[in-house]
Design an enzyme around this catalytic site. Structure first.
Site, mmCIF file in Angstrom:
data_model
loop_
_atom_site.group_PDB
_atom_site.id
_atom_site.type_symbol
_atom_site.label_atom_id
_atom_site.label_comp_id
_atom_site.label_asym_id
_atom_site.label_seq_id
_atom_site.Cartn_x
_atom_site.Cartn_y
_atom_site.Cartn_z
ATOM 1 N N ASN A 9 85.610 23.878 -63.309
ATOM 2 C CA ASN A 9 85.786 22.894 -64.381
ATOM 3 C C ASN A 9 84.936 21.677 -64.010
ATOM 4 O O ASN A 9 85.289 20.930 -63.110
ATOM 5 C CB ASN A 9 87.272 22.523 -64.492
ATOM 6 C CG ASN A 9 87.512 21.395 -65.468
ATOM 7 O OD1 ASN A 9 86.630 21.038 -66.245
ATOM 8 N ND2 ASN A 9 88.711 20.834 -65.434
ATOM 9 N N TRP A 10 83.832 21.522 -64.722
ATOM 10 C CA TRP A 10 82.892 20.452 -64.356
ATOM 11 C C TRP A 10 83.294 19.081 -64.904
ATOM 12 O O TRP A 10 82.660 18.078 -64.593
ATOM 13 C CB TRP A 10 81.482 20.814 -64.829
ATOM 14 C CG TRP A 10 80.864 21.935 -64.037
ATOM 15 C CD1 TRP A 10 81.360 22.492 -62.891
ATOM 16 C CD2 TRP A 10 79.640 22.637 -64.322
ATOM 17 N NE1 TRP A 10 80.515 23.483 -62.453
ATOM 18 C CE2 TRP A 10 79.450 23.590 -63.306
ATOM 19 C CE3 TRP A 10 78.677 22.538 -65.340
ATOM 20 C CZ2 TRP A 10 78.346 24.442 -63.280
ATOM 21 C CZ3 TRP A 10 77.579 23.381 -65.323
ATOM 22 C CH2 TRP A 10 77.421 24.326 -64.292
ATOM 23 N N LYS A 11 84.285 19.054 -65.765
ATOM 24 C CA LYS A 11 84.754 17.779 -66.334
ATOM 25 C C LYS A 11 83.561 16.986 -66.901
ATOM 26 O O LYS A 11 82.631 17.599 -67.415
ATOM 27 C CB LYS A 11 85.531 16.987 -65.280
ATOM 28 C CG LYS A 11 86.589 17.856 -64.594
ATOM 29 C CD LYS A 11 87.530 17.112 -63.709
ATOM 30 C CE LYS A 11 88.516 18.084 -63.100
ATOM 31 N NZ LYS A 11 89.591 17.447 -62.374
ATOM 32 N N HIS A 95 94.388 20.748 -70.237
ATOM 33 C CA HIS A 95 94.157 20.202 -68.887
ATOM 34 C C HIS A 95 94.914 18.884 -68.751
ATOM 35 O O HIS A 95 95.018 18.114 -69.710
ATOM 36 C CB HIS A 95 92.664 19.988 -68.643
ATOM 37 C CG HIS A 95 92.374 19.638 -67.222
ATOM 38 N ND1 HIS A 95 92.513 18.364 -66.743
ATOM 39 C CD2 HIS A 95 92.017 20.409 -66.166
ATOM 40 C CE1 HIS A 95 92.240 18.364 -65.445
ATOM 41 N NE2 HIS A 95 91.930 19.594 -65.073
ATOM 42 N N GLU A 167 98.382 23.673 -62.367
ATOM 43 C CA GLU A 167 97.693 22.601 -61.661
ATOM 44 C C GLU A 167 98.619 21.393 -61.528
ATOM 45 O O GLU A 167 98.763 20.611 -62.482
ATOM 46 C CB GLU A 167 96.443 22.169 -62.442
ATOM 47 C CG GLU A 167 95.435 23.263 -62.640
ATOM 48 C CD GLU A 167 94.059 22.692 -62.924
ATOM 49 O OE1 GLU A 167 93.151 22.929 -62.134
ATOM 50 O OE2 GLU A 167 93.908 21.972 -63.929
ATOM 51 N N GLY A 173 92.029 16.384 -57.889
ATOM 52 C CA GLY A 173 91.049 15.380 -57.506
ATOM 53 C C GLY A 173 91.542 14.409 -56.440
ATOM 54 O O GLY A 173 90.904 13.396 -56.168
ATOM 55 N N SER A 212 92.528 20.470 -56.031
ATOM 56 C CA SER A 212 91.900 20.325 -54.710
ATOM 57 C C SER A 212 91.669 21.666 -53.999
ATOM 58 O O SER A 212 91.841 21.764 -52.788
ATOM 59 C CB SER A 212 92.708 19.371 -53.828
ATOM 60 O OG SER A 212 92.730 18.074 -54.401
ATOM 61 N N GLY A 233 87.711 22.005 -59.631
ATOM 62 C CA GLY A 233 86.927 20.873 -60.119
ATOM 63 C C GLY A 233 85.797 20.556 -59.167
ATOM 64 O O GLY A 233 84.756 21.223 -59.152
ATOM 65 N N GLY A 234 86.011 19.566 -58.325
ATOM 66 C CA GLY A 234 84.983 19.036 -57.419
ATOM 67 C C GLY A 234 84.176 20.082 -56.671
ATOM 68 O O GLY A 234 82.943 20.016 -56.625
HETATM 69 P P1 PGA Z 1 89.906 19.426 -58.427
HETATM 70 O O1 PGA Z 1 90.164 19.602 -59.994
HETATM 71 O O2 PGA Z 1 89.578 20.801 -57.890
HETATM 72 O O3 PGA Z 1 88.760 18.472 -58.322
HETATM 73 O O4 PGA Z 1 91.183 18.901 -57.838
HETATM 74 C C1 PGA Z 1 90.840 20.723 -60.483
HETATM 75 C C2 PGA Z 1 90.981 20.657 -61.983
HETATM 76 O O5 PGA Z 1 91.199 19.566 -62.521
HETATM 77 O O6 PGA Z 1 90.889 21.687 -62.662
#
Ligand code: PGA
Length: 251
Positions: A9-11, A95, A167, A173, A212, A233-234
């Protein structure tokens, strides 16, 4: 047997050119993932969807949201037919950032889930409790409401197009990931809820953990009986790190 799924998920990250550059390198990533029977995908911003799909039509590409109506006076929104025009067939719904910052409710998610699954689109439906809810021991109550209200009224055939992502909001994050035991407990609980509401199809539905997830911990999560993959995400933004995530699943 449920195939493991790793979705990035690149947001609100990456310019169109950056997204295109990743997609160019994703052919190798996909080949590698296929070789160990892992399915992968990415969710770029709306603006980069076309570029990513163009560079790698084989890659699963998801939008991060969409509206449930086909067209109309909804400034700032995009619709399912518009995504289909770009050959996008996955969408992330609910999300926690959409729920927290943009007021997305279970009811709105439910409308989107109906519209998407009846249009042959695949959905990653996100659920998760806040830190406050976690600390008050309300996790299962919150999850039950999100799962049951979000999936309300779907047929079994529609449900088969849905992937659930658990999640915990406090783990997104923050670098503070949930333990593998918590992930397994709540992913298993989501499966129980699906079984209660939809029956035996619950064994076919994939349930991801997110929050995370990194190359260092992905293996622990994915070895849990009820965790069928991860929404990342990250750690999904760089090709190297994505490659490492895939590699570490197999370890
Ligand atoms: P994160 O994000 O891996 O950066 O914690 C996960 C997400 O929001 O899907």
């Amino acid at each position: 047997m449920r195939r493991k799924l790793l979705f990035g998920n690149w947001k609100m990250n990456k310019s169109i050119e950056e997204a295109r550059a990743f997609a160019k390198e994703s052919h190798e990533l996909k080949k590698f993932a296929d070789s160990i029977n892992v399915e992968i995908g990415v969710a770029p911003t709306y603006l980069s969807l076309a570029a990513v799909k163009e560079e790698n039509p084989e890659l699963n590409v998801a939008a991060q949201n969409c509206h449930f109506e086909d067209h109309g006076a909804f400034t700032g929104e995009i619709s399912i037919p518009m995504l289909k025009e770009l050959h996008i067939d996955w969408v992330i719904i609910g999300h926690s950032e959409r729920r927290t910052y943009f007021g997305e409710t279970n009811e709105a998610c439910n409308k989107k889930l109906h519209a998407l699954t009846s249009n042959d689109m695949k959905v990653i439906y996100c659920v998760g409790e806040t830190l406050d809810e976690f600390e008050k021991g309300l996790t299962k109550k919150v999850i039950a409401k999100q799962v049951e209200e979000g999936l309300k009224g779907l047929s079994v055939e529609q449900l088969k197009k849905v992937v659930i992502a658990y999640e915990p909001v406090w783990a997104i994050g923050t670098g503070k990931s949930a333990s593998k035991e918590i992930a397994e407990d709540i992913c298993g609980y989501c499966r129980e809820l699906i079984k209660k509401n939809f029956g035996a199809v619950s064994e076919e539905i994939r349930i991801l953990y997110g929050g995370s997830v990194k190359p260092e911990n992905v293996h622990d999560y994915l070895m849990q009986a009820n965790v069928d993959g991860a929404l990342v995400g990250g750690a999904s933004l760089k090709v190297d790190s994505f490659h490492q995530l895939i590699a570490n699943i197999a370890k």
